[in-house]
Write an enzyme that holds these catalytic residues in place. Structure first.
Site, short mmCIF file in Angstrom:
data_model
loop_
_atom_site.label_atom_id
_atom_site.label_comp_id
_atom_site.label_asym_id
_atom_site.label_seq_id
_atom_site.Cartn_x
_atom_site.Cartn_y
_atom_site.Cartn_z
N GLU A 136 -11.09 1.89 5.33
CA GLU A 136 -9.99 0.96 5.08
C GLU A 136 -9.33 0.58 6.40
OE1 GLU A 136 -7.75 3.27 2.00
OE2 GLU A 136 -8.41 1.66 0.68
N ASN A 155 1.88 9.37 -2.42
CA ASN A 155 2.40 9.86 -1.13
C ASN A 155 2.72 8.72 -0.15
OD1 ASN A 155 -0.32 9.33 -0.76
ND2 ASN A 155 -0.66 11.04 0.62
N CYS A 199 -3.05 13.02 3.38
CA CYS A 199 -4.46 13.47 3.37
C CYS A 199 -4.92 13.91 4.75
CB CYS A 199 -5.37 12.34 2.91
SG CYS A 199 -4.98 11.76 1.27
N GLU A 255 -11.00 7.21 -0.93
CA GLU A 255 -10.31 7.93 0.15
C GLU A 255 -9.74 9.17 -0.51
OE1 GLU A 255 -7.77 9.50 2.07
OE2 GLU A 255 -6.51 7.70 2.28
C1 SIN Z 1 -3.19 9.24 3.30
O1 SIN Z 1 -2.59 10.28 3.24
O2 SIN Z 1 -4.10 9.01 2.51
C2 SIN Z 1 -2.89 8.15 4.29
C3 SIN Z 1 -2.35 8.60 5.58
C4 SIN Z 1 -2.33 7.52 6.62
O3 SIN Z 1 -2.64 6.36 6.37
O4 SIN Z 1 -1.98 7.84 7.75
#
Ligand code: SIN
Length: 415
Positions: free
Chosen positions: A395, A82, A215, A181
Site C-alpha cells: 500500500e 487503530n 502493526c 495487511e
Molecule cells: C498499521 O498499524 O497497520 C499501520 C501503521 C502505519 O501505517 O504506520
C-alpha cells in the site's frame, strides 16, 4: 458554493478530536494521523496521472501488441480501528485514482472517523456511489457479502492474520484479487556498535506509538549482550517518563487501549512471561482488578520485561499494547535467526553503525520493510506491506496503485 468553501470549518483538529474520542490516541498523534491520511489522497491523486500502458515488440509485421491498464472493478475494503483515518485513505485514494468504486466496512469500534471522511469526500465532489461506507456490528455477514459478491473484484483488508485468512478463503470462491495487511511481530535489533541513545529513542517511538497498538510497533527488542544492561537501563528510564491519561488532556503522552479485552490480552502475555522467569524493570504486574480503568478508557502501564526468552508467548505473539520484552543475543547470525523465528514478516528495525553489517542483516531479515537506524518508516511514498503471514500486496508508493488495476493485452491485427 465552491468545493473549498463547502469544506471550510472542518479541519485537521476536528477530525483529530473525533479520532481521539472514539479511538483513544492522544490528540497530537491524532493530528499527525490526519496529516498522514491526507498525504495518501494527495499522493494517489498525483499517481492517477501516471497510469501508463505499454507498446510491446510485435510478433509479426502485420500486428501490434499493446498493454492497457483498466480499473479492477468494485473494491471491498475492511479497515481497522487503530488508524481510523490513515488506513481508510490508504485504500480509498488508490481505488478512486484507479477508477474503482469502493465499499468500505470500518471497524465496529471506530465508525465515526470514517463517516466524517466520507462526508468530506462528498462535499469535495467525489461522485456519489464511488465511496460507500457500511458501518455495522455484524462484521461477519458484511465480510461474507464483500468477499462473496460477484461484482466485487478485489478485497483489501487491514487487521489480524486470523481474520485475513478467513477473508482470503472466502474471496477464493470467486477468485478475487486480495491485498492483506496483517499482523506483525517487529523486532528491533540493537548491535554493540550502535548509537545506543538513538536506538533507545527509535525503539521507544516505535513501541509506544498509539499505545503500542500498531502493526509495525516494536514487539521485541533484541540487544547484543555487551550493551544489554546499558540499553535496558536507558530505555527503562525513558519509559517511566510517559504520562498516561485521557487523550484530550494536553499533558497525556499515552492514551488507553481500545477495549477491556485488549487490556486482558496484554496482561496475559505479561503473566506468561513472568511465570517463565522474566522480570519487570518497569510497569505493572498483571491487572487483577479494575484499578487502572476509568471513565475515559482502558489503561495499561508501559511495561518493560527483561530476561525474555523464546519459550515465552510474548516472543511469538503480537502484543498490541504498551509492553515490550527485551532479549539478549551474541552474534549477528543469532540475532537474524531470533528475528526470523516467527510466522510474521511485516517490519523489522536494525541499529548499527557498521555499513556492511546493516546490508547483511537487512538482507537476512524475512520482512517486507526494514528500518536501519530509523523506526519512523511509514509514509505515503513507501510500499507498506509484509511477507509470510503478515500479508501480501503493498500500500502506498508508486507500487500501491497496481493492486487496483487490471492489465489488458490487446493484439491489433491486419495493420
Ligand atoms: C498499521 O498499524 O497497520 C499501520 C501503521 C502505519 O501505517 O504506520
Amino acid at each position: 458554493m465552491s468545493n473549498t468553501s463547502a469544506l471550510s470549518g472542518i479541519g485537521q483538529d476536528d477530525l483529530a478530536k473525533i479520532m481521539t474520542l472514539e479511538q483513544g490516541k492522544v490528540l497530537e498523534e491524532a493530528r499527525g494521523e490526519v496529516a498522514y491520511g491526507a498525504a495518501y489522497i494527495e499522493w494517489f491523486a498525483e499517481e492517477a496521472k501516471r497510469i501508463y500502458g505499454d507498446v510491446l515488440p510485435s510478433m509479426s509485421q502485420d500486428r501490434r501488441s499493446l498493454v492497457i491498464k483498466q480499473p479492477i472493478g468494485v473494491v471491498g475494503a475492511i479497515t481497522p480501528w487503530n488508524f481510523p483515518v490513515a488506513m481508510i485513505t490508504r485504500k480509498v485514494a488508490p481505488a478512486l485514482a484507479a477508477g474503482c468504486s469502493i465499499v468500505l466496512k470500518p471497524a465496529t469500534e471506530t465508525p465515526l472517523s470514517v463517516l466524517a471522511i466520507a462526508e468530506l469526500a462528498q462535499r469535495a465532489g467525489v461522485p456519489s456511489g464511488m465511496f460507500n461506507v457500511i458501518p455495522g456490528m455484524n462484521a461477519v455477514q458484511i465480510g461474507e457479502q464483500l468477499t462473496g459478491h460477484s461484482l466485487v473484484k478485489k478485497v483489501t483488508f487491514t487487521g489480524s492474520t486470523r481474520v485475513g485468512k478467513i477473508l482470503m478463503a472466502q474471496a477464493a470462491q470467486t477468485v478475487k484479487r486480495t491485498s492483506m495487511e496483517l499482523g506483525g511481530n517487529a523486532p528491533v535489533l540493537v548491535f554493540d556498535d550502535a548509537d545506543i541513545d538513538k536506538a533507545v529513542d527509535g525503539a521507544l517511538a516505535a513501541k509506544f506509538r498509539n499505545a503500542g497498538q500498531t502493526c509495525i510497533c516494536t514487539n521485541r527488542i533484541l540487544v547484543q549482550s555487551a550493551v544489554y544492561e546499558e540499553f535496558l537501563s536507558k530505555f527503562t528510564k525513558k519509559v517511566q517518563e510517559f504520562v498516561i491519561g485521557d487523550g484530550l488532556d494536553k499533558s497525556s503522552t499515552m492514551g488507553p487501549l481500545i477495549t477491556r479485552t485488549a487490556v486482558n490480552g496484554v496482561s496475559s502475555l505479561v503473566e506468561d512471561a513472568l511465570n517463565k522467569g522474566a522480570k519487570l524493570t518497569t510497569g505493572t504486574k498483571p491487572i487483577t482488578d479494575d484499578s487502572l480503568e476509568s471513565e475515559v478508557g482502558f489503561f495499561y502501564q508501559p511495561t518493560v520485561i527483561r530476561d525474555a526468552d523464546q519459550s515465552m508467548r510474548i516472543a511469538k505473539e503480537e502484543v498490541f499494547g504498551p509492553v515490550v520484552p527485551i532479549f539478549k543475543f551474541e552474534t549477528d547470525d543469532d540475532a537474524i535467526a531470533m528475528a526470523n523465528d516467527t510466522e510474521f514478516g511485516l517490519a523489522a528495525y536494525v541499529f548499527t553503525k557498521d555499513q556492511s553489517r546493516s546490508w547483511r542483516v537487512s538482507e537476512g531479515l524475512e520482512y517486507g520493510m526494514v528500518g536501519v537506524n530509523e523506526t519512523a518508516i511509514s509514509s505515503e511514498v513507501i510500499p507498506f506491506g509484509g511477507v509470510k503471514e503478515s500479508g501480501q500486496g503493498r500500500e502506498g508508493s508508486k507500487y500501491g496503485l497496481e493492486d487496483y488495476l487490471e492489465m489488458k493485452y490487446i493484439c491489433l491485427g491486419d495493420v
